[in-house]
Every structure is written in C-alpha cells, then in structure tokens.
Scaffold this motif. Structure first.
Motif, PDB file in Angstrom:
ATOM      1  N   ASP A  49       0.811  -1.214   0.000  1.00 29.92           N
ATOM      2  CA  ASP A  49       0.000   0.000   0.000  1.00 29.92           C
ATOM      3  C   ASP A  49       0.846   1.266   0.000  1.00 29.92           C
ATOM      4  OD1 ASP A  49      -2.242  -1.540   0.037  1.00 29.92           O
ATOM      5  OD2 ASP A  49      -2.624  -1.333   2.191  1.00 29.92           O
ATOM      6  N   ARG A  50       2.027   1.226   0.599  1.00 26.13           N
ATOM      7  CA  ARG A  50       2.805   2.449   0.804  1.00 26.13           C
ATOM      8  C   ARG A  50       4.043   2.549  -0.072  1.00 26.13           C
ATOM      9  NH1 ARG A  50       1.331   5.513   5.313  1.00 26.13           N
ATOM     10  NH2 ARG A  50      -0.842   5.022   5.748  1.00 26.13           N
ATOM     11  N   TRP A  51       4.406   1.500  -0.785  1.00 20.28           N
ATOM     12  CA  TRP A  51       5.630   1.539  -1.582  1.00 20.28           C
ATOM     13  C   TRP A  51       5.343   1.155  -3.034  1.00 20.28           C
ATOM     14  CZ3 TRP A  51       9.982   3.709   0.094  1.00 20.28           C
ATOM     15  CH2 TRP A  51      10.164   3.837   1.476  1.00 20.28           C
ATOM     16  N   GLY A  52       6.088   1.790  -3.947  1.00 24.58           N
ATOM     17  CA  GLY A  52       5.934   1.494  -5.360  1.00 24.58           C
ATOM     18  C   GLY A  52       7.240   1.680  -6.111  1.00 24.58           C
ATOM     19  N   LEU A  53       7.390   0.953  -7.199  1.00 24.98           N
ATOM     20  CA  LEU A  53       8.528   1.095  -8.109  1.00 24.98           C
ATOM     21  C   LEU A  53       8.004   1.654  -9.424  1.00 24.98           C
ATOM     22  CD1 LEU A  53      10.330  -2.304  -7.447  1.00 24.98           C
ATOM     23  CD2 LEU A  53      10.869  -0.083  -6.448  1.00 24.98           C
ATOM     24  N   GLU A  54       8.637   2.726  -9.917  1.00 29.30           N
ATOM     25  CA  GLU A  54       8.126   3.429 -11.089  1.00 29.30           C
ATOM     26  C   GLU A  54       9.205   3.604 -12.146  1.00 29.30           C
ATOM     27  OE1 GLU A  54       5.699   7.529 -12.247  1.00 29.30           O
ATOM     28  OE2 GLU A  54       6.521   7.290 -10.223  1.00 29.30           O
ATOM     29  N   LEU A  55       8.810   3.397 -13.400  1.00 30.63           N
ATOM     30  CA  LEU A  55       9.643   3.716 -14.565  1.00 30.63           C
ATOM     31  C   LEU A  55       8.972   4.852 -15.319  1.00 30.63           C
ATOM     32  CD1 LEU A  55      10.604   0.187 -15.959  1.00 30.63           C
ATOM     33  CD2 LEU A  55      12.051   1.753 -14.664  1.00 30.63           C
ATOM     34  N   VAL A  56       9.742   5.885 -15.655  1.00 22.19           N
ATOM     35  CA  VAL A  56       9.229   7.048 -16.385  1.00 22.19           C
ATOM     36  C   VAL A  56      10.145   7.309 -17.574  1.00 22.19           C
ATOM     37  CG1 VAL A  56       8.594   9.484 -16.256  1.00 22.19           C
ATOM     38  CG2 VAL A  56       8.428   8.058 -14.208  1.00 22.19           C
ATOM     39  N   HIS A  57       9.540   7.551 -18.733  1.00 20.35           N
ATOM     40  CA  HIS A  57      10.315   7.949 -19.909  1.00 20.35           C
ATOM     41  C   HIS A  57       9.779   9.269 -20.440  1.00 20.35           C
ATOM     42  CE1 HIS A  57      12.699   7.759 -23.550  1.00 20.35           C
ATOM     43  NE2 HIS A  57      11.602   8.005 -24.243  1.00 20.35           N
ATOM     44  N   ILE A  58      10.662  10.266 -20.554  1.00 27.72           N
ATOM     45  CA  ILE A  58      10.321  11.575 -21.108  1.00 27.72           C
ATOM     46  C   ILE A  58      11.027  11.683 -22.449  1.00 27.72           C
ATOM     47  CG2 ILE A  58      10.484  14.065 -20.786  1.00 27.72           C
ATOM     48  CD1 ILE A  58      10.327  13.547 -17.776  1.00 27.72           C
ATOM     49  N   ASN A  59      10.256  11.837 -23.498  1.00 23.43           N
ATOM     50  CA  ASN A  59      10.782  11.654 -24.840  1.00 23.43           C
ATOM     51  C   ASN A  59      11.153  12.966 -25.527  1.00 23.43           C
ATOM     52  OD1 ASN A  59      11.137   9.561 -27.061  1.00 23.43           O
ATOM     53  ND2 ASN A  59       9.907  11.114 -28.102  1.00 23.43           N
ATOM     54  N   SER A  60      12.378  13.057 -25.998  1.00 26.69           N
ATOM     55  CA  SER A  60      12.854  14.050 -26.975  1.00 26.69           C
ATOM     56  C   SER A  60      12.349  15.468 -26.750  1.00 26.69           C
ATOM     57  CB  SER A  60      12.474  13.595 -28.392  1.00 26.69           C
ATOM     58  OG  SER A  60      13.188  12.428 -28.728  1.00 26.69           O
ATOM     59  N   ALA A  61      12.815  16.091 -25.679  1.00 28.85           N
ATOM     60  CA  ALA A  61      12.607  17.528 -25.510  1.00 28.85           C
ATOM     61  C   ALA A  61      13.605  18.249 -26.417  1.00 28.85           C
ATOM     62  CB  ALA A  61      12.829  17.930 -24.054  1.00 28.85           C
ATOM     63  N   ASN A  62      13.111  19.148 -27.281  1.00 30.18           N
ATOM     64  CA  ASN A  62      13.935  19.778 -28.310  1.00 30.18           C
ATOM     65  C   ASN A  62      14.345  21.192 -27.902  1.00 30.18           C
ATOM     66  OD1 ASN A  62      13.530  17.508 -30.106  1.00 30.18           O
ATOM     67  ND2 ASN A  62      11.482  18.321 -30.475  1.00 30.18           N
ATOM     68  N   TYR A  63      15.623  21.524 -28.151  1.00 28.32           N
ATOM     69  CA  TYR A  63      16.160  22.817 -27.721  1.00 28.32           C
ATOM     70  C   TYR A  63      17.028  23.439 -28.815  1.00 28.32           C
ATOM     71  CZ  TYR A  63      15.080  20.832 -23.144  1.00 28.32           C
ATOM     72  OH  TYR A  63      14.453  20.246 -22.081  1.00 28.32           O
ATOM     73  N   GLY A  64      17.047  24.778 -28.791  1.00 20.75           N
ATOM     74  CA  GLY A  64      18.018  25.539 -29.555  1.00 20.75           C
ATOM     75  C   GLY A  64      18.972  26.227 -28.584  1.00 20.75           C
ATOM     76  N   VAL A  65      20.270  26.181 -28.864  1.00 24.04           N
ATOM     77  CA  VAL A  65      21.288  26.734 -27.974  1.00 24.04           C
ATOM     78  C   VAL A  65      21.838  28.016 -28.583  1.00 24.04           C
ATOM     79  CG1 VAL A  65      23.446  26.318 -26.746  1.00 24.04           C
ATOM     80  CG2 VAL A  65      21.921  24.404 -27.280  1.00 24.04           C
ATOM     81  N   ALA A  66      21.758  29.119 -27.832  1.00 21.95           N
ATOM     82  CA  ALA A  66      22.367  30.385 -28.230  1.00 21.95           C
ATOM     83  C   ALA A  66      23.490  30.718 -27.249  1.00 21.95           C
ATOM     84  CB  ALA A  66      21.330  31.504 -28.246  1.00 21.95           C
ATOM     85  N   LEU A  67      24.566  31.336 -27.744  1.00 16.83           N
ATOM     86  CA  LEU A  67      25.664  31.778 -26.894  1.00 16.83           C
ATOM     87  C   LEU A  67      25.541  33.279 -26.668  1.00 16.83           C
ATOM     88  CD1 LEU A  67      28.690  29.827 -28.449  1.00 16.83           C
ATOM     89  CD2 LEU A  67      27.256  29.188 -26.499  1.00 16.83           C
ATOM     90  N   ASP A  68      25.344  33.644 -25.410  1.00 19.03           N
ATOM     91  CA  ASP A  68      25.264  35.060 -25.038  1.00 19.03           C
ATOM     92  C   ASP A  68      26.669  35.587 -24.744  1.00 19.03           C
ATOM     93  OD1 ASP A  68      24.010  37.422 -24.640  1.00 19.03           O
ATOM     94  OD2 ASP A  68      23.068  36.881 -22.736  1.00 19.03           O
ATOM     95  N   ASN A  69      26.834  36.929 -24.736  1.00 23.36           N
ATOM     96  CA  ASN A  69      28.128  37.598 -24.503  1.00 23.36           C
ATOM     97  C   ASN A  69      29.154  37.247 -25.573  1.00 23.36           C
ATOM     98  OD1 ASN A  69      27.124  38.662 -22.020  1.00 23.36           O
ATOM     99  ND2 ASN A  69      27.603  36.705 -21.034  1.00 23.36           N
ATOM    100  N   PHE A  70      28.693  37.024 -26.783  1.00 23.18           N
ATOM    101  CA  PHE A  70      29.566  36.689 -27.907  1.00 23.18           C
ATOM    102  C   PHE A  70      30.137  37.970 -28.513  1.00 23.18           C
ATOM    103  CE2 PHE A  70      29.766  35.998 -32.589  1.00 23.18           C
ATOM    104  CZ  PHE A  70      30.810  35.087 -32.598  1.00 23.18           C
ATOM    105  N   THR A  71      31.448  37.976 -28.777  1.00 21.91           N
ATOM    106  CA  THR A  71      32.124  39.176 -29.296  1.00 21.91           C
ATOM    107  C   THR A  71      32.737  38.979 -30.676  1.00 21.91           C
ATOM    108  OG1 THR A  71      34.194  38.554 -28.182  1.00 21.91           O
ATOM    109  CG2 THR A  71      32.649  39.964 -26.955  1.00 21.91           C
ATOM    110  N   GLY A  72      32.394  37.897 -31.329  1.00 17.98           N
ATOM    111  CA  GLY A  72      33.032  37.599 -32.609  1.00 17.98           C
ATOM    112  C   GLY A  72      32.521  38.413 -33.773  1.00 17.98           C
ATOM    113  N   ASN A  73      31.306  38.935 -33.716  1.00 14.60           N
ATOM    114  CA  ASN A  73      30.736  39.736 -34.794  1.00 14.60           C
ATOM    115  C   ASN A  73      30.394  41.117 -34.261  1.00 14.60           C
ATOM    116  OD1 ASN A  73      30.867  37.564 -36.579  1.00 14.60           O
ATOM    117  ND2 ASN A  73      28.808  36.847 -36.063  1.00 14.60           N
ATOM    118  N   SER A  74      30.832  42.127 -34.961  1.00 10.32           N
ATOM    119  CA  SER A  74      30.614  43.499 -34.519  1.00 10.32           C
ATOM    120  C   SER A  74      29.118  43.814 -34.441  1.00 10.32           C
ATOM    121  CB  SER A  74      31.307  44.468 -35.482  1.00 10.32           C
ATOM    122  OG  SER A  74      31.085  45.801 -35.093  1.00 10.32           O
ATOM    123  N   GLY A  75      28.695  44.420 -33.331  1.00 10.96           N
ATOM    124  CA  GLY A  75      27.299  44.799 -33.161  1.00 10.96           C
ATOM    125  C   GLY A  75      26.378  43.667 -32.813  1.00 10.96           C
TER     126      GLY A  75
END
Length: 254
Positions: free
Chosen positions: A87-113
């Motif tokens: 009643d008080r204990w359980g075993l659980e399996l969870v799968h979270i599928n393919s969260a998609n992200y885009g990565v930007a780099l802040d404080n970049f100085t390679g391009n003027s402006g």
C-alpha cells in the motif's frame, strides 16, 4: 545397508518432498501481486542551461570568452508505469521523450554589433527508475507520494547552426563546415507527485490523473569539431542540464 540402497531411499524421499511441495504451492494466478499503473501524458521542461564557455583543450578562444548558454523551455510527451507491491511503496519507470532545444551563446564578441550567436540544436530523452513512498493508504481518493532514483539522459539529434558554421569559416578557424556533438549521462533524481483516483462508477479500470514534479541531475561534455588546414581541431564545453519537469498524466490501474 549398502551405499546403493541408501542412495535409492534418499532419492525417493527427495521426489516425494518435491511432489508435496508442488501441490502445496499457490497457483500464480491466485497470488496477490499488488497494483499496476500505466500512464501517458505531457511534460513541461525547464533546463538549468548552465554551460561553460567554448574553448580549446588548453587555451581560451577570445571571441567565445565568457559566453553563456541560453536554452528555452520545452514541451514533450511522457509515459510511465508503476508497480505497487504494498500500500505504501511502489517502483516506477518514467520515460520523457525528446525535448527539443536551440542553444544560443550570449556575450559573444566575434561579430561586430552582435552579442549573441546561435550554436545549434539538440534533443534530450530521459528515463527514470524511482522508488516511491505513498503517504496515505488506498482508501483515500488522493494519494500523494515522494520518490528517489536514478536517470539516464541521452543527448541526441545534435546539429550545428548555419550561423556558427559561417563564423568558423569567416574567422579562418575552419576550412569546411563543422559538427556539434553531445553525449549521455547517468545520475540521480527526485520527484514528488499525487495520484487522483476517479472510480465513481466502479469501473473495472478506474481513471487516474497524475501531477508530478521531477528534478534531476544530468551533464555532458559538448564539442564543436571542425577541419583545419593542418587536420582537425575541437572546441570544448561542459553542459549541466539539471532540469525541473512538471508532468501531467492520465492512466489506469489494474
């Protein structure tokens, strides 16, 4: 009595005891296995997005010095299964599928402006194994619980952006387009949740609604590989994913 006779009697006794034991054993269909729960739902993922600046193995690249990773939140689907032997204990399996992200780099100085550049895209899939403790007994409609366990996170479908490839080529770091690469992670996780049991009509399979929050650690070494006139070179960064996840699921128990 000879050794042969003793051996024969012992063998006969062993067969008799085995037969009695088999008759006494309960049929597996009559054994009380506890409850099994299956759910399907949606996840809102808020990553920590703490990443070190891209750099060479030893030296820092000036244009990328002190850059920081910026990653938006993501929405995806999840599936889970629970076995509650008590009643008080359980075993659980969870799968979270393919969260998609885009990565930007802040404080970049390679391009003027421009102080930001798009690094690339990736997806993260995570699988968990939790041991859960339920605070209330099954007579309650609401069953809150807490859990702890381990997770495996795979960072996949990784692509470098056209913008970052152009930066590598225009800055004469690379002689051809490069690649953005990430790995996988094993670590621990925690969760807290609640199951709502809707069995008003005494259906054979009641409807369960679940809300849960998961926090877990996951990190990986990210690299940008690119060809040069002398062969190949590589930029390195360490990425701490460490997300908060809010799950909403609907399922049943049997």
């Amino acid at each position: 009595m000879s050794v042969k006779g003793i051996t024969k009697k012992l063998f006969t006794l062993f067969l008799t005891l085995a037969a009695l034991s088999a008759q006494a054993q309960e049929d597996w269909r009559d054994i009380e296995w506890g409850e099994f729960i299956v759910r399907f739902g949606f996840s809102y993922v808020q990553p920590n997005d703490d990443g070190t600046s891209l750099k060479y193995r030893v030296l820092q690249q000036w244009d990328l010095y002190n850059t920081s990773w910026q990653i938006d939140t993501a929405h995806t689907w999840q599936i889970s299964g629970v076995w509650r032997p008590t009643d008080r204990w359980g075993l659980e399996l969870v799968h979270i599928n393919s969260a998609n992200y885009g990565v930007a780099l802040d404080n970049f100085t390679g391009n003027s402006g421009r102080d930001k550049i798009q690094l690339g895209d990736f997806s993260a899939s995570s699988t968990f194994a939790f041991a859960n403790w339920y605070m209330l007994d099954p007579s309650y409609i609401t069953r809150p619980y807490i859990g702890a366990g381990i997770n495996y996170t795979n960072f996949h479908t990784v692509d470098i952006s056209r913008q970052f490839n152009e930066y590598l080529l225009d800055s004469d770091f690379s002689t051809a387009p490069g690649s953005f690469n990430m790995g996988h992670s094993w670590d621990w996780g925690l969760q807290a949740g609640v199951d709502f049991n809707f069995d008003l009509r005494r259906w054979r399979y009641p409807v369960l609604v679940n809300l849960s929050t998961i926090y877990y650690l996951a990190d990986t070494d990210a690299t940008v590989d690119f060809p040069t006139e002398l062969g190949r070179d590589r930029l390195y960064a360490h990425f701490d994913y460490n997300p908060w996840i809010i799950n909403f699921g609907v399922g049943t128990k049997f």
